[in-house]
Design a protein around this motif. Sequence first.
Motif, PDB file in Angstrom:
ATOM      1  N   ALA A 331       0.835  -1.208   0.000  1.00  0.00           N
ATOM      2  CA  ALA A 331       0.000   0.000   0.000  1.00  0.00           C
ATOM      3  C   ALA A 331       0.868   1.256   0.000  1.00  0.00           C
ATOM      4  O   ALA A 331       0.562   2.237  -0.689  1.00  0.00           O
ATOM      5  CB  ALA A 331      -0.928  -0.007   1.227  1.00  0.00           C
ATOM      6  N   VAL A 332       1.951   1.225   0.767  1.00  0.00           N
ATOM      7  CA  VAL A 332       2.856   2.383   0.789  1.00  0.00           C
ATOM      8  C   VAL A 332       3.536   2.524  -0.570  1.00  0.00           C
ATOM      9  O   VAL A 332       3.609   3.615  -1.137  1.00  0.00           O
ATOM     10  CB  VAL A 332       3.893   2.236   1.932  1.00  0.00           C
ATOM     11  N   ARG A 333       3.988   1.399  -1.113  1.00  0.00           N
ATOM     12  CA  ARG A 333       4.711   1.440  -2.403  1.00  0.00           C
ATOM     13  C   ARG A 333       3.803   1.888  -3.550  1.00  0.00           C
ATOM     14  O   ARG A 333       4.251   2.524  -4.491  1.00  0.00           O
ATOM     15  CB  ARG A 333       5.257   0.053  -2.755  1.00  0.00           C
ATOM     16  N   THR A 334       2.506   1.524  -3.494  1.00  0.00           N
ATOM     17  CA  THR A 334       1.608   1.843  -4.615  1.00  0.00           C
ATOM     18  C   THR A 334       0.673   3.013  -4.281  1.00  0.00           C
ATOM     19  O   THR A 334      -0.261   3.285  -5.019  1.00  0.00           O
ATOM     20  CB  THR A 334       0.767   0.599  -5.011  1.00  0.00           C
ATOM     21  N   ASP A 335       0.930   3.638  -3.131  1.00  0.00           N
ATOM     22  CA  ASP A 335       0.178   4.823  -2.703  1.00  0.00           C
ATOM     23  C   ASP A 335      -1.340   4.592  -2.692  1.00  0.00           C
ATOM     24  O   ASP A 335      -2.099   5.249  -3.393  1.00  0.00           O
ATOM     25  CB  ASP A 335       0.525   6.022  -3.609  1.00  0.00           C
ATOM     26  N   ARG A 336      -1.757   3.606  -1.912  1.00  0.00           N
ATOM     27  CA  ARG A 336      -3.188   3.314  -1.744  1.00  0.00           C
ATOM     28  C   ARG A 336      -3.437   2.982  -0.277  1.00  0.00           C
ATOM     29  O   ARG A 336      -2.486   2.842   0.493  1.00  0.00           O
ATOM     30  CB  ARG A 336      -3.608   2.123  -2.627  1.00  0.00           C
ATOM     31  N   GLU A 337      -4.709   2.843   0.094  1.00  0.00           N
ATOM     32  CA  GLU A 337      -5.045   2.399   1.445  1.00  0.00           C
ATOM     33  C   GLU A 337      -4.815   0.885   1.545  1.00  0.00           C
ATOM     34  O   GLU A 337      -5.116   0.164   0.581  1.00  0.00           O
ATOM     35  CB  GLU A 337      -6.509   2.689   1.751  1.00  0.00           C
ATOM     36  N   PRO A 338      -4.336   0.390   2.677  1.00  0.00           N
ATOM     37  CA  PRO A 338      -4.260  -1.065   2.831  1.00  0.00           C
ATOM     38  C   PRO A 338      -5.672  -1.656   2.789  1.00  0.00           C
ATOM     39  O   PRO A 338      -6.645  -0.973   3.102  1.00  0.00           O
ATOM     40  CB  PRO A 338      -3.670  -1.251   4.236  1.00  0.00           C
ATOM     41  N   PHE A 339      -5.786  -2.938   2.400  1.00  0.00           N
ATOM     42  CA  PHE A 339      -7.115  -3.557   2.383  1.00  0.00           C
ATOM     43  C   PHE A 339      -7.660  -3.729   3.804  1.00  0.00           C
ATOM     44  O   PHE A 339      -8.862  -3.672   4.015  1.00  0.00           O
ATOM     45  CB  PHE A 339      -7.064  -4.888   1.618  1.00  0.00           C
ATOM     46  N   THR A 340      -6.773  -3.943   4.773  1.00  0.00           N
ATOM     47  CA  THR A 340      -7.236  -3.974   6.172  1.00  0.00           C
ATOM     48  C   THR A 340      -7.107  -2.542   6.725  1.00  0.00           C
ATOM     49  O   THR A 340      -6.379  -2.283   7.668  1.00  0.00           O
ATOM     50  CB  THR A 340      -6.411  -4.966   7.015  1.00  0.00           C
ATOM     51  N   SER A 341      -7.847  -1.648   6.091  1.00  0.00           N
ATOM     52  CA  SER A 341      -7.688  -0.209   6.316  1.00  0.00           C
ATOM     53  C   SER A 341      -8.278   0.231   7.653  1.00  0.00           C
ATOM     54  O   SER A 341      -9.127  -0.452   8.226  1.00  0.00           O
ATOM     55  CB  SER A 341      -8.419   0.549   5.210  1.00  0.00           C
ATOM     56  N   PRO A 342      -7.870   1.409   8.135  1.00  0.00           N
ATOM     57  CA  PRO A 342      -8.494   1.963   9.335  1.00  0.00           C
ATOM     58  C   PRO A 342     -10.016   2.048   9.216  1.00  0.00           C
ATOM     59  O   PRO A 342     -10.724   1.812  10.188  1.00  0.00           O
ATOM     60  CB  PRO A 342      -7.871   3.357   9.436  1.00  0.00           C
ATOM     61  N   THR A 343     -10.534   2.347   8.037  1.00  0.00           N
ATOM     62  CA  THR A 343     -11.989   2.454   7.864  1.00  0.00           C
ATOM     63  C   THR A 343     -12.666   1.132   8.223  1.00  0.00           C
ATOM     64  O   THR A 343     -13.650   1.102   8.982  1.00  0.00           O
ATOM     65  CB  THR A 343     -12.322   2.805   6.388  1.00  0.00           C
ATOM     66  N   LEU A 344     -12.140   0.042   7.691  1.00  0.00           N
ATOM     67  CA  LEU A 344     -12.716  -1.283   7.968  1.00  0.00           C
ATOM     68  C   LEU A 344     -12.517  -1.656   9.437  1.00  0.00           C
ATOM     69  O   LEU A 344     -13.447  -2.110  10.116  1.00  0.00           O
ATOM     70  CB  LEU A 344     -12.062  -2.331   7.052  1.00  0.00           C
ATOM     71  N   VAL A 345     -11.298  -1.447   9.921  1.00  0.00           N
ATOM     72  CA  VAL A 345     -10.967  -1.861  11.295  1.00  0.00           C
ATOM     73  C   VAL A 345     -11.825  -1.095  12.314  1.00  0.00           C
ATOM     74  O   VAL A 345     -12.322  -1.673  13.284  1.00  0.00           O
ATOM     75  CB  VAL A 345      -9.451  -1.656  11.546  1.00  0.00           C
ATOM     76  N   LEU A 346     -12.022   0.208  12.078  1.00  0.00           N
ATOM     77  CA  LEU A 346     -12.844   0.999  13.015  1.00  0.00           C
ATOM     78  C   LEU A 346     -14.304   0.539  12.971  1.00  0.00           C
ATOM     79  O   LEU A 346     -14.978   0.494  13.999  1.00  0.00           O
ATOM     80  CB  LEU A 346     -12.769   2.494  12.682  1.00  0.00           C
ATOM     81  N   HIS A 347     -14.787   0.189  11.788  1.00  0.00           N
ATOM     82  CA  HIS A 347     -16.176  -0.266  11.685  1.00  0.00           C
ATOM     83  C   HIS A 347     -16.361  -1.587  12.447  1.00  0.00           C
ATOM     84  O   HIS A 347     -17.343  -1.755  13.179  1.00  0.00           O
ATOM     85  CB  HIS A 347     -16.563  -0.432  10.210  1.00  0.00           C
ATOM     86  N   VAL A 348     -15.407  -2.480  12.300  1.00  0.00           N
ATOM     87  CA  VAL A 348     -15.490  -3.770  13.005  1.00  0.00           C
ATOM     88  C   VAL A 348     -15.404  -3.547  14.522  1.00  0.00           C
ATOM     89  O   VAL A 348     -16.153  -4.148  15.306  1.00  0.00           O
ATOM     90  CB  VAL A 348     -14.376  -4.731  12.503  1.00  0.00           C
ATOM     91  N   LEU A 349     -14.521  -2.645  14.935  1.00  0.00           N
ATOM     92  CA  LEU A 349     -14.401  -2.360  16.373  1.00  0.00           C
ATOM     93  C   LEU A 349     -15.667  -1.689  16.900  1.00  0.00           C
ATOM     94  O   LEU A 349     -16.124  -1.978  18.027  1.00  0.00           O
ATOM     95  CB  LEU A 349     -13.170  -1.474  16.614  1.00  0.00           C
ATOM     96  N   ASP A 350     -16.270  -0.844  16.088  1.00  0.00           N
ATOM     97  CA  ASP A 350     -17.547  -0.218  16.458  1.00  0.00           C
ATOM     98  C   ASP A 350     -18.597  -1.312  16.695  1.00  0.00           C
ATOM     99  O   ASP A 350     -19.342  -1.279  17.682  1.00  0.00           O
ATOM    100  CB  ASP A 350     -17.975   0.722  15.313  1.00  0.00           C
ATOM    101  N   ALA A 351     -18.618  -2.308  15.818  1.00  0.00           N
ATOM    102  CA  ALA A 351     -19.578  -3.414  15.972  1.00  0.00           C
ATOM    103  C   ALA A 351     -19.305  -4.187  17.262  1.00  0.00           C
ATOM    104  O   ALA A 351     -20.224  -4.511  18.023  1.00  0.00           O
ATOM    105  CB  ALA A 351     -19.494  -4.351  14.766  1.00  0.00           C
ATOM    106  N   MET A 352     -18.034  -4.472  17.524  1.00  0.00           N
ATOM    107  CA  MET A 352     -17.673  -5.223  18.738  1.00  0.00           C
ATOM    108  C   MET A 352     -18.096  -4.458  19.988  1.00  0.00           C
ATOM    109  O   MET A 352     -18.719  -5.000  20.908  1.00  0.00           O
ATOM    110  CB  MET A 352     -16.153  -5.453  18.771  1.00  0.00           C
ATOM    111  N   GLU A 353     -17.747  -3.175  20.007  1.00  0.00           N
ATOM    112  CA  GLU A 353     -18.080  -2.361  21.175  1.00  0.00           C
ATOM    113  C   GLU A 353     -19.599  -2.224  21.331  1.00  0.00           C
ATOM    114  O   GLU A 353     -20.131  -2.279  22.440  1.00  0.00           O
ATOM    115  CB  GLU A 353     -17.421  -0.987  21.036  1.00  0.00           C
ATOM    116  N   SER A 354     -20.285  -2.091  20.211  1.00  0.00           N
ATOM    117  CA  SER A 354     -21.751  -1.947  20.260  1.00  0.00           C
ATOM    118  C   SER A 354     -22.404  -3.222  20.805  1.00  0.00           C
ATOM    119  O   SER A 354     -23.410  -3.150  21.523  1.00  0.00           O
ATOM    120  CB  SER A 354     -22.295  -1.631  18.859  1.00  0.00           C
ATOM    121  N   ILE A 355     -21.836  -4.381  20.473  1.00  0.00           N
ATOM    122  CA  ILE A 355     -22.371  -5.647  21.018  1.00  0.00           C
ATOM    123  C   ILE A 355     -22.222  -5.641  22.540  1.00  0.00           C
ATOM    124  O   ILE A 355     -23.145  -6.004  23.281  1.00  0.00           O
ATOM    125  CB  ILE A 355     -21.648  -6.860  20.375  1.00  0.00           C
ATOM    126  N   LEU A 356     -21.064  -5.201  23.033  1.00  0.00           N
ATOM    127  CA  LEU A 356     -20.853  -5.167  24.492  1.00  0.00           C
ATOM    128  C   LEU A 356     -21.810  -4.178  25.156  1.00  0.00           C
ATOM    129  O   LEU A 356     -22.405  -4.468  26.196  1.00  0.00           O
ATOM    130  CB  LEU A 356     -19.399  -4.789  24.814  1.00  0.00           C
TER     131      LEU A 356
END
Length: 389
Positions: A331-356
Amino acid sequence: MTNGRTKIGIIGCGDVLDMYMSSSLAFPTIEVAALVDNDPVNLKARSDQFGIPGMNLDTLLSRDDVEFLVNLTPPAAHAEISERAFAAGKHVYSEKPLGVTLEEAKRIVDSARKYGCKLAGAPDTLLGAAHRKCRQLLGDGAIGEIVSASAVFMTHGMEHWHPAPKNYFQPGGGPVFDIGPYYIAALVCMLGPLRSVSAISSTGFAERTVTAHGRNHGQVIQVGTPTTYHALLEFSSGVTASLSMSWDVWHHGRGAPIEIYGTEGTLVVPDPNMFGGTAIVRDRNGHETPFDSSQSLLGAPHWKVKDKYKLDREIVLTNYRMAGAADLIDAVRTDREPFTSPTLVLHVLDAMESILVSARERHPVTLSTADVSLPRMPSEEDIARIVGN
Ligand SMILES: NC(=O)c1ccc[n+]([C@@H]2O[C@H](COP(=O)([O-])OP(=O)(O)OC[C@H]3O[C@@H](n4cnc5c(N)ncnc54)[C@H](O)[C@@H]3O)[C@@H](O)[C@H]2O)c1
């Protein structure tokens, strides 16, 4: 980078390090150049085990030849380590959960942005061959229109295999925060963003006795967080799903970890904690079509280990845990977002926290990131580039 290999440093040399080191063999473009651990005895042992220099964090952060760090510290240490890394201009792949709360994780994402660094986070299993195949099958309409789904992770927990399981039974641990990322990320990557969750929880055992070999054998842990969750999930698309996560179950008869139900049939999804396996499409009449992923990139079983749940048995896992770091480098070499991007990771964490929150406060919770626009998933060409083919 020297001789086409990118040097990375790993911080945290605990249980999961073996997975990363074994997986690193599958990524010839990556060289693990430094190990850091705040336990000097453990650091020396791990440094000797792998023949990789051990050092303190300051020394690693001052090295100009190491641009990429992998954060394998326990969740409570993730924020401090990742933020120090960004301040030193390093890109970071972080184990899950990114932070112990959504708020902390957002701070980590902001810090990466502030210092112009890239951040990627576990799980990276969504890069695996089996999960790419499942997304392709769904996209091709193999089960018609998706109606609903169910996901189940039920075991007896960590104390019989993890050498230091105490924190996993305290707030910030528990099955949703520990293993939920794999299941929720897999669901979200197949079904799109989540809108709301509704959950209940319970604690099956007030105490756990560590039976895993090692320094904590015999330790009695007072359980400080629920160890069983049952959640109902509503996706923005209108698809509904159930998710059960428990460390209170000795055995269950449920065959597949995730099933997706469509108007024309069912997709059986392999273990989202691994990269490979056989996806199965069952049509209306129950006729099965298997899709073996062992010949695809990040799909071949390669790591022989003792089965964590049946220690007298050896298994060969498809566990390419370094894939997320390789994606970050690409992602750094090709100047793009990683596929396991902050956007995805934050959404998944939001879901986890919301379940709790939903389980604790006994009401449905709408995700604060429900309107997220998720990044595209990797193509086969992306994966070939990431693994260095
Ligand atoms: N163990 C697994 O099977 C597994 C699998 C996937 C992901 N993970 C994730 O990997 C991370 C680590 O898990 P683990 O099971 O290896 O934990 P662990 O407790 O076995 O090891 C953590 C290591 O980090 C070191 N450490 C703690 N604080 C530190 C600091 N501030 N600076 C440097 N080193 C520090 C500890 O000394 C220890 O050696 C967690 O985020 C976990 O969720 C673990």
